[in-house]
Design a protein around this motif. Structure first.
Motif, PDB file in Angstrom:
ATOM      1  N   VAL A  42       0.847  -1.199   0.000  1.00  0.00           N
ATOM      2  CA  VAL A  42       0.000   0.000   0.000  1.00  0.00           C
ATOM      3  C   VAL A  42       0.886   1.254   0.000  1.00  0.00           C
ATOM      4  O   VAL A  42       0.660   2.195  -0.777  1.00  0.00           O
ATOM      5  CB  VAL A  42      -0.948  -0.010   1.216  1.00  0.00           C
ATOM      6  N   ARG A  43       1.905   1.234   0.841  1.00  0.00           N
ATOM      7  CA  ARG A  43       2.817   2.382   0.985  1.00  0.00           C
ATOM      8  C   ARG A  43       3.481   2.742  -0.352  1.00  0.00           C
ATOM      9  O   ARG A  43       3.664   3.909  -0.668  1.00  0.00           O
ATOM     10  CB  ARG A  43       3.887   2.008   2.015  1.00  0.00           C
ATOM     11  N   ARG A  44       3.812   1.725  -1.155  1.00  0.00           N
ATOM     12  CA  ARG A  44       4.531   1.979  -2.416  1.00  0.00           C
ATOM     13  C   ARG A  44       3.599   2.095  -3.628  1.00  0.00           C
ATOM     14  O   ARG A  44       4.061   2.171  -4.766  1.00  0.00           O
ATOM     15  CB  ARG A  44       5.568   0.869  -2.643  1.00  0.00           C
ATOM     16  N   SER A  50       0.098  -4.677  11.418  1.00  0.00           N
ATOM     17  CA  SER A  50      -0.746  -3.618  11.992  1.00  0.00           C
ATOM     18  C   SER A  50      -0.086  -2.241  11.890  1.00  0.00           C
ATOM     19  O   SER A  50      -0.574  -1.278  12.466  1.00  0.00           O
ATOM     20  CB  SER A  50      -1.078  -3.957  13.455  1.00  0.00           C
ATOM     21  N   SER A  51       1.016  -2.132  11.136  1.00  0.00           N
ATOM     22  CA  SER A  51       1.782  -0.883  11.092  1.00  0.00           C
ATOM     23  C   SER A  51       1.212   0.165  10.137  1.00  0.00           C
ATOM     24  O   SER A  51       1.629   1.323  10.164  1.00  0.00           O
ATOM     25  CB  SER A  51       3.243  -1.173  10.707  1.00  0.00           C
ATOM     26  N   GLY A  52       0.285  -0.217   9.300  1.00  0.00           N
ATOM     27  CA  GLY A  52      -0.298   0.728   8.341  1.00  0.00           C
ATOM     28  C   GLY A  52      -1.427   0.059   7.591  1.00  0.00           C
ATOM     29  O   GLY A  52      -1.675  -1.136   7.781  1.00  0.00           O
ATOM     30  N   PRO A  53      -2.122   0.818   6.739  1.00  0.00           N
ATOM     31  CA  PRO A  53      -3.257   0.231   6.019  1.00  0.00           C
ATOM     32  C   PRO A  53      -2.845  -0.908   5.094  1.00  0.00           C
ATOM     33  O   PRO A  53      -1.731  -0.913   4.554  1.00  0.00           O
ATOM     34  CB  PRO A  53      -3.830   1.406   5.220  1.00  0.00           C
ATOM     35  N   VAL A  54      -3.745  -1.876   4.966  1.00  0.00           N
ATOM     36  CA  VAL A  54      -3.554  -3.004   4.055  1.00  0.00           C
ATOM     37  C   VAL A  54      -4.808  -3.119   3.184  1.00  0.00           C
ATOM     38  O   VAL A  54      -5.849  -2.555   3.517  1.00  0.00           O
ATOM     39  CB  VAL A  54      -3.332  -4.339   4.813  1.00  0.00           C
TER      40      VAL A  54
END
Ligand code: ATP
Ligand code: MG
Length: 144
Positions: free
Chosen positions: A20-22, A73-77
């Motif tokens: 998601v981040r990339r 749990s560190s960011g949206p998935v």
């Protein structure tokens, strides 16, 4: 008329925080679709630490359990249901080996995986775990 193809199977897929981040969720979905898997449900969620521990309960005794739960749990998935013939096996073939360094050419983890933790995708490992994992994230009316 409502029809249902009994040969089709469903599996639970997660595009992990590094995907998601990339902004590579579209590229990953293209790989699934090219492999004959259809996205029949999909949503973005931010898994809580408590939900992560329940989802990965089978790995509770493994040395990487804490790291695994912290990471997912560190960011949206993006959680999704993939459907197709032999969907569980097809999805795992498309993902490649757990460790991106050992993944075969052309697989998602080979192309996009960063490390064994940040390995971009999750996929259910069997028909029965797929059913349980789909039910963990989706109600029946959310699946096309
Ligand atoms: P997934 O269940 O995510 O689809 P998998 O079935 O290939 O992947 P599992 O053995 O079920 O792998 O491990 C679950 C997840 O735990 C892996 O995707 C990976 O992110 C993490 N993991 C597995 N082994 C290790 C390890 N040795 N060190 C750190 N993390 C690991
Ligand atoms: Mg697994």
């Amino acid at each position: 008329m409502v029809s249902f193809d009994m040969k089709k199977e469903r599996t639970l897929s997660i595009l992990k925080p590094d995907a998601v981040r990339r902004s590579i969720t579209g590229a990953i979905n293209k790989k699934f679709e090219d492999a004959g898997l259809s996205v029949v449900a999909q949503k973005m969620v931010h898994i809580s630490r408590e939900q992560a521990e329940r989802f990965y309960a089978v790995h509770r005794e493994r040395p990487f359990f804490r790291e695994l739960c912290d990471y997912i749990s560190s960011g949206p998935v993006v959680v999704q249901v993939l459907e197709g013939e032999n969907a569980v096996a097809k999805n795992r073939d498309a993902m490649g080996a757990t460790d991106p360094q050992k993944a075969a050419e052309g697989t998602i983890r080979k192309e996009f995986g960063i490390s064994i933790s940040e390995n971009t995708v999750h996929g259910s490992d069997a028909h029965d775990t797929a059913a349980a994992e789909i039910a963990f994230f989706f109600s029946g009316c959310e699946i096309y």
